[in-house]
Design an enzyme around this catalytic site. Structure first.
Site, PDB file in Angstrom:
ATOM      1  N   ASP A  13     -64.567 -43.878  10.227  1.00  0.00           N
ATOM      2  CA  ASP A  13     -65.820 -44.840   9.943  1.00  0.00           C
ATOM      3  C   ASP A  13     -66.320 -44.505   8.439  1.00  0.00           C
ATOM      4  OD1 ASP A  13     -67.528 -47.010  10.222  1.00  0.00           O
ATOM      5  OD2 ASP A  13     -68.768 -45.954  11.455  1.00  0.00           O
ATOM      6  N   ASN A  61     -64.244 -55.924  15.642  1.00  0.00           N
ATOM      7  CA  ASN A  61     -64.184 -56.082  14.169  1.00  0.00           C
ATOM      8  C   ASN A  61     -63.628 -57.536  13.850  1.00  0.00           C
ATOM      9  OD1 ASN A  61     -62.913 -52.859  13.646  1.00  0.00           O
ATOM     10  ND2 ASN A  61     -65.046 -53.725  13.371  1.00  0.00           N
TER      11      ASN A  61
HETATM   12  C1  IPE Z   1     -65.484 -48.746  15.011  1.00  0.00           C
HETATM   13  O1  IPE Z   1     -66.537 -48.800  13.560  1.00  0.00           O
HETATM   14  C2  IPE Z   1     -64.444 -49.248  14.766  1.00  0.00           C
HETATM   15  C3  IPE Z   1     -63.314 -48.629  14.081  1.00  0.00           C
HETATM   16  C4  IPE Z   1     -63.582 -47.582  13.328  1.00  0.00           C
HETATM   17  C5  IPE Z   1     -62.149 -49.416  13.735  1.00  0.00           C
HETATM   18  P1  IPE Z   1     -67.313 -49.999  13.223  1.00  0.00           P
HETATM   19  O2  IPE Z   1     -67.909 -49.679  11.956  1.00  0.00           O
HETATM   20  O3  IPE Z   1     -66.632 -51.227  13.596  1.00  0.00           O
HETATM   21  O4  IPE Z   1     -68.435 -49.723  14.341  1.00  0.00           O
HETATM   22  P2  IPE Z   1     -70.177 -50.116  14.440  1.00  0.00           P
HETATM   23  O5  IPE Z   1     -70.026 -51.691  14.065  1.00  0.00           O
HETATM   24  O6  IPE Z   1     -70.755 -49.336  13.318  1.00  0.00           O
HETATM   25  O7  IPE Z   1     -70.434 -49.887  15.740  1.00  0.00           O
HETATM   26  C1  IPE Z   2     -64.037 -48.259   9.507  1.00  0.00           C
HETATM   27  O1  IPE Z   2     -64.819 -48.601   8.019  1.00  0.00           O
HETATM   28  C2  IPE Z   2     -62.844 -49.107   9.222  1.00  0.00           C
HETATM   29  C3  IPE Z   2     -62.857 -50.208   9.962  1.00  0.00           C
HETATM   30  C4  IPE Z   2     -63.750 -50.561  11.016  1.00  0.00           C
HETATM   31  C5  IPE Z   2     -61.822 -51.165  10.087  1.00  0.00           C
HETATM   32  P1  IPE Z   2     -65.892 -49.570   7.914  1.00  0.00           P
HETATM   33  O2  IPE Z   2     -65.286 -50.942   7.439  1.00  0.00           O
HETATM   34  O3  IPE Z   2     -66.808 -49.888   9.110  1.00  0.00           O
HETATM   35  O4  IPE Z   2     -66.970 -48.814   7.111  1.00  0.00           O
HETATM   36  P2  IPE Z   2     -68.534 -49.017   7.182  1.00  0.00           P
HETATM   37  O5  IPE Z   2     -69.002 -48.535   8.525  1.00  0.00           O
HETATM   38  O6  IPE Z   2     -69.086 -50.601   6.826  1.00  0.00           O
HETATM   39  O7  IPE Z   2     -68.998 -48.044   5.937  1.00  0.00           O
HETATM   40 MG    MG Z   3     -68.140 -48.976  10.197  1.00  0.00          MG
END
Ligand code: IPE
Ligand code: IPE
Ligand code: MG
Length: 240
Positions: A13, A61
């Site tokens: 994340d 996602n």
């Molecule tokens: C969780 O991260 C999913 C992945 C790392 C693939 P998200 O960024 O999507 O989760 P939330 O929205 O903060 O819960």
């Molecule tokens: C995790 O990084 C990757 C995926 C969920 C695919 P994010 O895209 O959620 O990054 P933040 O949380 O917006 O910084």
């Molecule tokens: Mg995220």
């Protein structure tokens, strides 16, 4: 000291925030994540981790803007193709957990299947990439599969249920690492993380490197896992 974890799972994340902090589009953060992924795979393998699971794309996602989703699909395909030979040479068995949604481009699904086939007999480490994954969805699918099997309700116990989950040979997760400081589960391997230890390093995933990973393993080894029991020789008292 707690023995090294057998199964480590990472919620990768912070890619978007990494990019935003540099005034770059969010997709630049996803691109920068590739280096971390390879670094963590190498670090885990070097540390003797037998099972490594990486959360790459959740069923939730799909709600992201379509340009970001499309970019992720293309990026993951290029990463899989680019590193397939290396993963195989390192003795890593690769699996993809999820991958059920018809929106997944067919060539990407084929590349996933090809990499699984290529590496299926490797045993040095099993890398599970959770892609289009949702923990609740897996549990619902397992329930459907059980019902279809015609088993009687009284015959169902936890191990019987778990046998209907995808990749049922996967051991319970010992340690979950979620980068970027967020402290939530986000529907990740819900069944398998029931008794996992968690670490929440504040570093964003694209900045996460082998030393951070090894630090998380070290933190884990300082933990006392109790599984609902009493630690041995608590307060010096006899347990009898
Ligand atoms: C969780 O991260 C999913 C992945 C790392 C693939 P998200 O960024 O999507 O989760 P939330 O929205 O903060 O819960
Ligand atoms: C995790 O990084 C990757 C995926 C969920 C695919 P994010 O895209 O959620 O990054 P933040 O949380 O917006 O910084
Ligand atoms: Mg995220």
């Amino acid at each position: 000291m707690t023995p090294a974890p057998r199964h480590v799972a990472c919620v990768m994340d912070g890619n978007g925030r990494w990019a935003e902090s540099r005034s770059l589009p969010r997709t630049a953060g996803h691109r920068a994540a590739e280096t971390t992924v390879i670094d963590v795979i190498e670090a885990a393998r070097g540390a003797g981790v037998e099972w490594l699971s990486l959360y790459a794309f959740s069923t939730e996602n799909w709600s992201r803007p379509s340009n970001e989703v499309d970019y992720l699909m293309r990026l993951v395909r290029s990463v899989v193709r680019k590193h397939a030979a290396l993963l195989h040479a390192r003795g890593i068995r690769c699996r993809f957990l999820g991958v059920a949604d018809p929106r997944i481009p067919a060539p990407l699904a084929r590349d996933f299947a090809d990499l699984m086939t290529l590496t299926r007999t490797n045993r040095r480490m099993t890398l599970t990439v959770a892609f289009d994954h949702g923990g609740r969805g897996d549990i619902v699918e397992a329930a459907r599969s059980l019902i279809r099997s015609g088993v009687s309700a009284d015959a169902v116990d936890e191990s019987h249920f778990a046998a209907h989950l995808p990749f049922p040979d996967t051991p319970d997760v010992d340690l979950v690492i979620r980068t970027s400081g967020e402290q939530r589960i986000s529907n990740f391997m819900l069944w398998q993380v029931a008794y996992a230890e968690w670490t929440f390093p504040s570093v964003l995933w694209p900045d996460f490197r082998a030393p951070h990973f090894l630090e998380c393993l070290h933190t884990y080894q300082q933990r006392k896992r109790r599984f609902g029991g009493v630690p041995p020789h608590a307060n010096g008292e006899s347990r009898t």
